[in-house]
Each structure stands twice: as structure tokens, then as C-alpha cells.
Design an enzyme around this catalytic site. Structure first.
Site, short mmCIF file in Angstrom:
data_model
loop_
_atom_site.label_atom_id
_atom_site.label_comp_id
_atom_site.label_asym_id
_atom_site.label_seq_id
_atom_site.Cartn_x
_atom_site.Cartn_y
_atom_site.Cartn_z
N LYS A 138 -5.98 -43.08 -0.19
CA LYS A 138 -5.27 -42.00 -1.37
C LYS A 138 -4.09 -41.74 -0.94
CE LYS A 138 -6.99 -38.46 -4.54
NZ LYS A 138 -8.06 -37.52 -4.98
N SER A 191 -9.32 -37.36 -9.64
CA SER A 191 -7.93 -37.84 -9.41
C SER A 191 -7.91 -39.16 -8.62
CB SER A 191 -7.31 -36.58 -8.58
OG SER A 191 -8.04 -36.33 -7.56
N SER A 215 -13.44 -35.87 -8.05
CA SER A 215 -12.48 -36.78 -8.02
C SER A 215 -12.69 -38.24 -7.68
CB SER A 215 -11.20 -36.20 -7.05
OG SER A 215 -10.68 -35.14 -7.86
#
Length: 441
Positions: free
Chosen positions: A70, A146, A170
Site C-alpha cells: 500500500k 482504504s 480498510s
């Protein structure tokens, strides 16, 4: 042919080239899954892995596997933008985040950084700065966030495993909305050193993949285990599933409820012990915290200040309004929040054993259309709805995993919440449930 753990492996370099080819495909939704691709360095790592394998010196089950990380994780020589335009002017990271170092030491091939919502501060997966990857199952729908690009990279065959963060769901939300497995560990199990911090109280780092086994393998590496051990699937008579009936089932779409109840019947027919229960008492404790404020809204402001950002100019208005809400919480109230949380964690931890697992829908809704969340009010309404169930595990500091249910059409997730620090036991139980849901004896 779908590869299983027993299928003869293709070379890491061959699989990497296929992943890179998919990343280069002229598809704007797929292309926006990555913010950076480490093409040449990944080739070097893949070649090294193949040489180790040929010499019989493999480093374990992640050696040669294609892994994405990420965009909030430091990778040496790159800027950690964390999905925000205002962080693009920061200096490049001097060294890798600790979890990235663990991955490289295990022989993983780091293919690139994946897209995310700004500062990891929303659950639908949208990003006005870098683009929004469409849901891999329906490009017109939200991917979930996310860790939006993380899950997309796995489902679209651009990575075997993706590493993301989970502060309020997330990892598990995009896994549920897009049809993958997402695992959130107990806080502190995996180091967050070298990761942008949305909430120092709630942040965790974990994997998403297409199987519980790959999540378990990644979890061992991320948590710094040097001696790899196989995942032992739990026996059906050794644990109990407790359905968390009550408020967390409110506002569930009929299709979500139907799929969840069908899954319970299937698991029950496989000999799994299932009982109805509730965690509403724990929800009351969480509500007492929420009446004061939320940890991410308060703590991300401290992170931004530490990076020299004293203004929210240039931040997405949908993100900015949530950060500004946290700025109104004073220090005394913040300390009170932390103490209420400590009490809530201890109370919940004492209410069940390592062999008890709470089970409920990950998200009460399927992935919404991107066009339906353009307007601010609807965005915040649906963002709060998909966060509602997963964030419970973060606030109560429990391991949690989302499994995809066997449904046609848009994916639906089933979430398990285990006892604090019983991460491995939760993964063992999830492995059995995954097999049962797939009809594997």
C-alpha cells in the site's frame, strides 16, 4: 489451471512478467490500482528467487511470490504519498518500512505500491488525486477502501498477495466488496514502523489475498516470525461461532442477509457449532467513545503536523471535514477516550475464549455505484455504513478476517472477530470455514 499449494510452481520471473503485462494493459480502472511499479527491481528479485529455488535454498512459502504494498508504506527511494497530493513534495523514504524489510528477507518480489484513499481515511475507495480503481467485479462500483488498490491488485492477477493497513476496516471492507480474503491482526502484532499513521491507537498492517492460507503465510512474515509453520485447519468440534445478532444487522440489504443466513446453514450442516448471541454491550462502550470523538480524526492531525503540514489546503474536502472534526476535541477528552477504550477492550476480552468467534456480515451493503457517492451527503452516509461493522474489531483490538461468501453477482463478505491475541487460532478457524463455504471436504 488455478494454482494450489500442491501445483508445480512456474518461475517467479515468468509470473512477474505476466503480472506486469496485466498492469500495462490499457485499462484506466486497472492502471489506477498502482501508484508506482518497481519493474526492474522486481525482475531482479524474481531472478534471485528462481536461483535460490534452483539451488534448493528457498526462504519459505513467500519466496518468489508477487507482493504489492500500500502507498502508505515506506519504500526506500520513493515518496510515501499515502494517497494525497499534499504529500507528494515530501522527501523520499531513506529505508523500507519494517514490514517491507520482512517481506524482502522472506524472498517476496515487491512489484509496486497500490492506490488508496487519501490518508487511508475513508472506506469506499475513492481518490480524487490519483484516480479511483473500479471494483474488479464491476468497474462502475466502488472498490472499497482504504486499501482499494491492494485488493484490486490481487483480484486482477497483478499480485499474489497485497499488504495494506486496517484502521477501521480498510482491508476487510474492500475484501468484502470485491471478493477477496482480508485479515486484520491484533494491534501490535505487526510493526507499523515506516507506515503513515492515520491513527496510532487503531492502525494495523495485514494482508489480503485469495485464500486464508496466503493471508496466514503473509501474517507470519509480517509479524517477524523467522521459523515458518504451516497453518493447521481447525477441527469443527473445537470451536463455537457466535452470531453477533443485534444492532450490527440493522440496515442490511436483503441479499446480504440472505447470503449470510445461507452460509450459516451450510456451515451448520458441516458440523460447525453455531449459536446466536450479541455484542451490543460492547457496542454501548464504543458508543460512549464516539460521543466524544473518533481516534483517526484526532490522531491524523498529529501525523500531518509531524510532517510539517500545518494547513489542510489541497486535501479532498470529503477527507478534510473529518479531520477538522477531530481538531475540536480537547486533550482531557482525548485522554478520557483512551481510558474508555482500555476498559472496553478488557471487558470484551474477558467475555469469550480463544475458541469462540463472533460472526456477522462484513458490510451491510454490497458495493455502491461510484455515481451514487459523488454527492457529499450520500458519500458520508454510505461510508459510515460500510465502516460500522469492521471498526468494532479495531476499537476492541481484536483480530478479524473477512471471507467471501459463495454468491452470484456482486461479492458479499462474512466477518469473523476473534479474541485479542488469538490471531493464529482465528486463522485456523477461518481456514475450515473457507473450505466449507467452497464445498471442500
Amino acid at each position: 489451471m488455478t494454482r494450489t499449494p500442491d501445483t508445480p510452481r512456474r518461475s517467479s520471473l515468468e509470473r512477474l512478467e505476466q503480472a506486469l503485462a496485466r498492469i500495462r494493459t490499457p485499462d484506466p480502472f486497472r492502471n489506477s490500482a498502482f501508484t508506482e511499479v518497481f519493474e526492474e527491481h522486481a525482475r531482479h528479485e524474481a531472478k534471485q528467487s528462481d536461483e535460490r529455488m534452483a539451488a534448493g535454498m528457498g526462504r519459505g512459502s513467500l519466496d518468489g511470490r508477487i507482493v504489492s504494498v500500500k502507498a502508505l508504506l515506506d519504500v526506500a527511494g520513493t515518496v510515501t504519498t499515502s494517497g494525497s497530493a499534499v504529500l507528494r513534495a515530501q522527501l523520499p523514504a531513506v529505508e523500507d518500512a519494517l514490514v517491507v524489510r520482512h517481506l524482502r528477507a522472506a524472498g517476496a518480489v515487491i512489484i509496486g505500491k497500490t492506490q488508496m484513499t487519501e490518508f487511508a481515511f475513508s472506506a469506499l475507495g475513492t481518490n480524487p488525486h490519483d484516480g479511483t480503481p473500479g471494483n474488479p467485479r464491476d468497474r462502475d462500483r466502488a472498490p472499497g477502501g482504504s486499501s482499494s488498490g491492494a485488493v484490486a491488485s490481487v483480484i486482477d492477477d497483478m499480485a499474489d498477495i497485497a499488504i495494506g493497513s486496517d484502521t477501521g476496516g480498510s482491508l476487510r471492507i474492500p475484501a468484502a466488496l470485491s471478493g477477496a480474503v482480508g485479515f486484520k491482526p491484533t494491534g501490535g502484532r505487526v510493526s507499523t514502523v515506516g507506515a503513515f499513521s492515520l491513527s496510532s491507537s487503531l492502525d494495523t498492517i495485514g494482508p489480503t489475498a485469495l485464500s486464508v492460507l496466503d493471508c496466514a503465510r503473509a501474517d507470519q512474515v509480517l509479524s517477524g516470525c523467522t521459523a515458518e509453520s504451516g497453518l493447521r485447519t481447525a477441527a469443527s468440534g473445537t470451536f463455537r461461532l457466535v452470531v453477533a445478532r443485534g444492532r450490527l444487522f440493522d440496515s442490511c440489504e436483503p441479499d446480504v442477509l440472505a447470503a449470510f443466513e445461507d452460509a450459516l446453514r451450510l456451515l451448520g450442516s458441516c458440523g460447525v457449532q453455531i449459536e446466536n448471541g450479541s455484542i451490543d454491550a460492547a457496542l454501548d462502550n464504543i458508543a460512549a467513545i464516539d460521543r466524544i470523538g473518533t481516534f483517526p480524526s484526532i490522531e491524523v492531525g498529529a501525523t500531518l503536523r509531524s510532517l510539517g503540514l500545518l494547513s489542510l489546503e489541497g486535501v479532498d474536502p470529503k477527507t478534510r471535514v473529518r479531520i477538522e472534526a477531530g481538531g475540536g476535541v480537547n486533550a482531557v477528552d482525548y485522554v478520557h477516550m483512551t481510558r474508555l477504550r482500555e476498559l472496553a477492550i478488557r471487558s470484551f476480552e474477558s467475555s469469550f475464549s480463544n475458541d469462540d468467534v463472533f460472526i456477522l456480515p462484513t458490510s451491510p451493503i454490497r458495493a455502491p455505484l461510484l455515481s451514487a457517492i459523488e454527492e457529499d451527503a450520500q458519500f458520508h452516509k454510505l461510508n459510515g455504513l460500510v465502516l460500522r461493522n469492521p471498526r468494532v474489531a479495531n476499537l476492541l483490538d481484536c483480530p478479524s478476517i473477512s471471507l467471501p461468501l459463495p454468491v452470484a453477482g456482486l461479492p458479499i463478505g462474512m466477518m469473523l472477530i476473534g479474541r485479542r491475541n488469538a490471531d493464529r487460532r482465528l486463522l485456523e478457524i477461518a481456514s475450515l470455514l473457507e473450505a466449507a463455504l467452497k464445498g471442500i471436504s
